[in-house]
Design a protein around this motif. Sequence first.
Motif, short mmCIF file in Angstrom:
data_model
loop_
_atom_site.label_atom_id
_atom_site.label_comp_id
_atom_site.label_asym_id
_atom_site.label_seq_id
_atom_site.Cartn_x
_atom_site.Cartn_y
_atom_site.Cartn_z
N ILE A 166 -34.92 12.22 -31.71
CA ILE A 166 -33.87 11.75 -30.82
C ILE A 166 -34.01 10.25 -30.61
N GLU A 167 -32.89 9.60 -30.31
CA GLU A 167 -32.90 8.19 -29.97
C GLU A 167 -31.72 7.92 -29.06
N LEU A 168 -31.94 7.10 -28.03
CA LEU A 168 -30.91 6.84 -27.02
C LEU A 168 -30.96 5.41 -26.54
N THR A 169 -29.79 4.80 -26.40
CA THR A 169 -29.63 3.55 -25.67
C THR A 169 -28.51 3.74 -24.66
N ARG A 170 -28.77 3.38 -23.39
CA ARG A 170 -27.72 3.49 -22.38
C ARG A 170 -27.90 2.38 -21.36
N GLY A 171 -26.83 2.08 -20.63
CA GLY A 171 -26.86 1.01 -19.65
C GLY A 171 -27.39 1.47 -18.31
N LEU A 172 -27.92 0.52 -17.55
CA LEU A 172 -28.36 0.76 -16.19
C LEU A 172 -27.64 -0.22 -15.27
N ASP A 173 -27.01 0.28 -14.23
CA ASP A 173 -26.18 -0.53 -13.34
C ASP A 173 -26.98 -0.92 -12.10
N PHE A 174 -27.18 -2.22 -11.93
CA PHE A 174 -27.88 -2.73 -10.75
C PHE A 174 -26.93 -3.51 -9.83
N VAL A 175 -25.67 -3.19 -9.87
CA VAL A 175 -24.61 -3.79 -9.05
C VAL A 175 -24.35 -5.24 -9.45
N ASN A 176 -25.36 -6.10 -9.29
CA ASN A 176 -25.19 -7.52 -9.62
C ASN A 176 -25.62 -7.86 -11.04
N SER A 177 -26.18 -6.91 -11.74
CA SER A 177 -26.62 -7.14 -13.12
C SER A 177 -26.71 -5.81 -13.84
N GLU A 178 -26.90 -5.90 -15.16
CA GLU A 178 -27.04 -4.70 -15.98
C GLU A 178 -28.35 -4.74 -16.75
N GLY A 179 -29.00 -3.62 -16.81
CA GLY A 179 -30.15 -3.45 -17.67
C GLY A 179 -29.86 -2.39 -18.71
N SER A 180 -30.86 -1.95 -19.42
CA SER A 180 -30.68 -0.90 -20.40
C SER A 180 -31.97 -0.15 -20.60
N ILE A 181 -31.86 1.01 -21.21
CA ILE A 181 -33.03 1.80 -21.55
C ILE A 181 -32.87 2.30 -22.98
N HIS A 182 -33.94 2.25 -23.72
CA HIS A 182 -33.98 2.80 -25.06
C HIS A 182 -35.10 3.84 -25.09
N LEU A 183 -34.79 5.00 -25.64
CA LEU A 183 -35.77 6.07 -25.69
C LEU A 183 -35.73 6.74 -27.05
N GLY A 184 -36.91 7.00 -27.60
CA GLY A 184 -37.01 7.74 -28.84
C GLY A 184 -38.12 8.77 -28.75
N GLY A 185 -37.94 9.88 -29.43
CA GLY A 185 -38.96 10.93 -29.38
C GLY A 185 -38.77 11.91 -30.52
N ALA A 186 -39.76 12.78 -30.71
CA ALA A 186 -39.71 13.77 -31.79
C ALA A 186 -40.67 14.91 -31.50
N ASP A 187 -40.45 16.04 -32.14
CA ASP A 187 -41.37 17.16 -32.02
C ASP A 187 -41.03 18.21 -33.07
N TRP A 188 -41.93 19.18 -33.23
CA TRP A 188 -41.76 20.31 -34.14
C TRP A 188 -41.50 21.58 -33.34
N GLY A 189 -40.82 22.53 -33.96
CA GLY A 189 -40.62 23.85 -33.38
C GLY A 189 -40.47 24.86 -34.49
N SER A 190 -40.44 26.13 -34.14
CA SER A 190 -40.31 27.16 -35.17
C SER A 190 -39.53 28.36 -34.65
N GLY A 191 -38.90 29.06 -35.57
CA GLY A 191 -38.15 30.27 -35.26
C GLY A 191 -38.03 31.11 -36.52
N PHE A 192 -37.02 31.98 -36.57
CA PHE A 192 -36.85 32.85 -37.73
C PHE A 192 -35.39 33.21 -37.88
N ASN A 193 -35.06 33.78 -39.05
CA ASN A 193 -33.72 34.30 -39.28
C ASN A 193 -33.81 35.58 -40.10
N ILE A 194 -32.91 36.50 -39.85
CA ILE A 194 -32.83 37.76 -40.59
C ILE A 194 -31.38 38.06 -40.92
#
Length: 396
Positions: A166-194
Amino acid sequence: MKKTLSLVAILAAGTSQAAGFQIDTQGARATGAGGAATAWLEDSSSIYYNVANMVGVKTLDITLGDTGILPSITFQRPGQEQEGQRTTLSPPPHLFVVYKPFEKAAFGVGVYTPFGARSRWEEGFSGRFRGYESSLATYYINPSFAYELHPRFRFGAGLDIARATIELTRGLDFVNSEGSIHLGGADWGSGFNIGVQAKLLDNLDMGLHYRSAIDISFKGKADFQNIPVEFQSRLTDQTATADVVLPSTVTAGLAYRPLPNLLLAFDASWVDWSTFSELAIRFENPSIDNPVPKRWHAKWKYALGAEYGVTDALQVRAGFVYDPSPSPNSTLTPDLPDANRIKATLGVGYQFRPFRADLGYQFVALADKVSTAPGIPATYSGSAHVFGLTLGFNPQ
């Protein structure tokens, strides 16, 4: 001031090819026939559509392809101008290999992307504090086995090994200014199908396929930028985690051949999106955690498809799909825009032994969906063009 980063914002599928953030175009042949392939498709891409049908391969079958998803979605608040997303081409690939060393048993492996999308709103987007730019990709490795228990009955099973990023960039509102946040992450999982496939009559087949849910526990890094001094003690770069469940699916299908060179197919798929009820990022600093309700619903998707053999080497296909959105209007926001989808499909295939090539096209129309979410009511709509090319090899 408490700043929230919901997990749903990270997933932000935008105009994914299918409802929610599902990608169900894992082979151009099936794509051209509306994806209604559970009861009849017997090449190596059956690892995705119905693993039991791998037994239909003669000795060896390899398919390799890509799908180009070109979405367009609009966002319009009451009384304001329409806004949209930047054009983004998503190219999820697929590779399937099936080997049948015995008369009644087949082994295979598939590598494909069943969930994922990208969302990039235009510069200055008014909803950027809910969601601005994000991507999700899941890569499945799917070793599989199928066996013919009876000339009229097949069974198959497989292991789903998933890698999600996953990767995300979004704005942050501080009324008189704007910031931003960037986030990235990853992981493994498992399941099955029949899956199972049965020949009910000489010209009528039935298929049933189940793919389990997969739990993913994302681990990543949150990077805060342009944060005012008074907030820097709380909004510092830090680790973040989140849990998400990739939904389970059940698909039942029928395939009828009124003529030797004409196939008619119908699939009904149940996707359990209800796992998306209330999810959020957990930050290293728990004071900025704030789960956001989504309350998604499980939905049925319906597909009709047809394939006609013009000659032994040339086939043409068409299909129609109704794919409803799992998101209720009351929780629909720009971090995960969605709408009911109606799809029309066309396809063509040509065989030049031992090779073959298939082209598939979908036009996806997103019906107007009016959000009543608090603070950001709007109407969402749009469309998408989906182009698929799959090349195959079969020595028989």
